[in-house]
Write a protein that holds these residues in place. Sequence first.
Motif, PDB file in Angstrom:
ATOM      1  N   SER A 343      90.650  64.521  15.523  1.00 46.82           N
ATOM      2  CA  SER A 343      91.629  63.447  15.294  1.00 46.82           C
ATOM      3  C   SER A 343      92.952  64.015  14.782  1.00 46.82           C
ATOM      4  O   SER A 343      94.026  63.574  15.203  1.00 46.82           O
ATOM      5  CB  SER A 343      91.059  62.442  14.295  1.00 46.82           C
ATOM      6  N   GLU A 344      92.845  64.997  13.855  1.00 49.20           N
ATOM      7  CA  GLU A 344      94.088  65.601  13.352  1.00 49.20           C
ATOM      8  C   GLU A 344      94.848  66.306  14.469  1.00 49.20           C
ATOM      9  O   GLU A 344      96.078  66.194  14.569  1.00 49.20           O
ATOM     10  CB  GLU A 344      93.740  66.587  12.237  1.00 49.20           C
ATOM     11  N   LYS A 345      94.081  67.044  15.336  1.00 46.98           N
ATOM     12  CA  LYS A 345      94.753  67.728  16.447  1.00 46.98           C
ATOM     13  C   LYS A 345      95.387  66.721  17.399  1.00 46.98           C
ATOM     14  O   LYS A 345      96.534  66.887  17.841  1.00 46.98           O
ATOM     15  CB  LYS A 345      93.744  68.587  17.206  1.00 46.98           C
ATOM     16  N   SER A 346      94.629  65.639  17.717  1.00 49.17           N
ATOM     17  CA  SER A 346      95.181  64.626  18.635  1.00 49.17           C
ATOM     18  C   SER A 346      96.402  63.949  18.028  1.00 49.17           C
ATOM     19  O   SER A 346      97.397  63.680  18.714  1.00 49.17           O
ATOM     20  CB  SER A 346      94.103  63.590  18.959  1.00 49.17           C
ATOM     21  N   VAL A 347      96.350  63.694  16.719  1.00 52.20           N
ATOM     22  CA  VAL A 347      97.507  63.074  16.054  1.00 52.20           C
ATOM     23  C   VAL A 347      98.712  63.999  16.111  1.00 52.20           C
ATOM     24  O   VAL A 347      99.853  63.566  16.369  1.00 52.20           O
ATOM     25  CB  VAL A 347      97.133  62.716  14.599  1.00 52.20           C
ATOM     26  N   GLU A 348      98.464  65.311  15.859  1.00 47.36           N
ATOM     27  CA  GLU A 348      99.585  66.258  15.924  1.00 47.36           C
ATOM     28  C   GLU A 348     100.163  66.328  17.332  1.00 47.36           C
ATOM     29  O   GLU A 348     101.390  66.347  17.518  1.00 47.36           O
ATOM     30  CB  GLU A 348      99.089  67.627  15.476  1.00 47.36           C
ATOM     31  N   THR A 549      97.918  52.902  24.185  1.00 48.79           N
ATOM     32  CA  THR A 549      96.468  53.121  24.328  1.00 48.79           C
ATOM     33  C   THR A 549      95.976  54.199  23.371  1.00 48.79           C
ATOM     34  O   THR A 549      94.914  54.070  22.745  1.00 48.79           O
ATOM     35  CB  THR A 549      96.154  53.523  25.768  1.00 48.79           C
ATOM     36  N   GLU A 550      96.785  55.283  23.221  1.00 49.16           N
ATOM     37  CA  GLU A 550      96.390  56.338  22.270  1.00 49.16           C
ATOM     38  C   GLU A 550      96.373  55.819  20.842  1.00 49.16           C
ATOM     39  O   GLU A 550      95.498  56.183  20.041  1.00 49.16           O
ATOM     40  CB  GLU A 550      97.349  57.521  22.392  1.00 49.16           C
TER      41      GLU A 550
END
Length: 680
Positions: A343-348, A549-550
Amino acid sequence: AQEDFEIIDQKQVPTAAELKNAEKGKAEETRWSAPILSLARKASENLALGYGSALKSASLVGLVPKPVSTDSAATTSARYHAMEERANLMNMMKLSIKILIQSALSLGRTLDSDFPPLQQFFVVLEHCLKHGLKVKKTFIGQNKSFFGPLELVEKLCPEASDIATSVKNLPELKTAVGRGRAWLYLALMQKKLADYLKVLLDHKHLLSEFYEPGALMMEEEGAVMVGLLVGLNVIDANLCLKGEDLDSQVGVIDFSLYLKDTQDSDDKQDGGITAVLDQKHYVEELNRHLSCTVADLQNKIDCLEKTNSKLQEELAAATDRIGSLQEEQQQLKQQNELIRERSEKSVEVTKEDTKVELDTYKQSRQGLDEMYSDVWKQLKEEKKIRLELEKELELQIGMKTEMEIAMKLLEKDTHEKQDTLVALRQQLEEVKAINLQMFHKSQNAECSLQQKTETISSFEGKTNEMMSSMKQMEERLQHAEKARQAAEERCNKMKQELAGRLDTCRQQMSQLDNKCSTLEKELKSEKEQRQTLQRELHQEKDSATLLKTELQQMEGLKKELRKLQDEKQQLEKVCEEQEQALQEMGLHLSQSKLKMEDIKEVNKALKGHTWLKDDEATHCKQCEKEFSISRRKHHCRNCGDIFCNTCSSNELALPSYPKPVRVCDTCHTLLLQRCSSNSS
């Protein structure tokens, strides 16, 4: 000198030898009370030395010293008299304690308040506590009670607070003497009378407020009395305070208990036989009771073993559950960490993408603004050009009015001009359609393009004006055709002049054609730019939908994280509750093990341990060496067997003995192992 004592004849006092012979003639004591009786014998032997002197000195109590004229003689006589009183009271205390212990051990049961030796002991103790008390003057009168110093024990020793509160709560007691007697009764039942008086003697600066300097409690005799009172811990007393009049009892010492009559020896022998028979019956009842208790204890042991096995199985199952739960918890922790990292990687990544898209959007917006400014400038230039064209058309109209005579020659030219005008009209209509399409597209794309649509509408109005002006031109041309016939004559004259002007007009028309072609190219470029802008807008909309959507997926992931955290908290709570349950199970198991060991020890003591007689053992049980004058016999206080000095040189405190006693080597090692296991 005001103490109440009875004077007896010195001939009736038995000697120490007679007392020893009487003690030897007693019946042999039973095995179960051997350790207690050995202690009692030692105490009686220590007290036997002052037995005769106690009764002899008791007869001197009550004599008043003769008056002496000088002060020094009076003080010396007073000191001597106080010393005699203290010695007499101490001898009486020794005698009363000895007889109380002997009589209590011969009975072998708990003592009541009606037991005569116990009553006489309290009378002697009361006289000892009253010795040398200071008289306190009050409004009612003089007060002299020993309850005042006893109240100090509550402050010095917090354990005595229960005695003080129970004495104060008794409604039957109204005087300080009665409260003091009740306090002594309760302290004796708790087996802490010697400890409480020792605390008082350790703080003599507080006792000086209640006692005179020569009092028994202020001298060394007080410490000796406390040492004698320690022996009373062997006795069990059950004293009832309710229903007894402690306030009005008279403290008179009865010396008949301490005398022996030679004439009643036969009666005493019979009484001894009856006492032995009573003890025999009592021991038989005790054996029956003990056999019943042993059976009950064995049943309890079986039940405890079964519960022990069940608890061990439950403990093993609980440990397995805890291991599985811990593994699941570790797996959940790893999954949580992986989800968090993802989740942190996707948020970044989404943040970086949004930043890049914002930068591109800003750049495209700047380019659009620049394009809009360029188009606006071109529109202004076109307006200027059209104004110039209108002026030129007006000049041409003026020129046509002048050339009405020469229109016949110019018919071909006019037809060509009409064709060009038709082409221009078609081009204008196409421009209108293009402008309408651009207007609709600009409304859907951005609100900022409304200004452009307004400019386009103004441009359309101007084109309409151009159309109206062209219609007027056509009407004028019709008028010119009518006047053409009249102007044909003049045309011939003006042909030469108009030839030069026609050349200039043709040049101007060629210039206008070039300008129209450039305008068409610019309109095509604008169409292409608007198409590219529309594509970029569609791409931006698609990217915005993807971002939405993200974001929704991120919110779903956050909800899942919250659910996982809640589940983790619930699992942690379950783990904590199970750990507490395991701790409680461990405590129950340890307690049950201790109970099992205590019950086994009791069974061993009841079954195997017997107190051997001195005549039965000729060799040491451990080293098997023969006993002699140099190698003495010694009993082990735990197992009851006989050993030599080297094999029984250890000492340990046992539950039945207040002080460390002799124990054999094997019992010493076993007891130390038990102590270490209990402490662990």
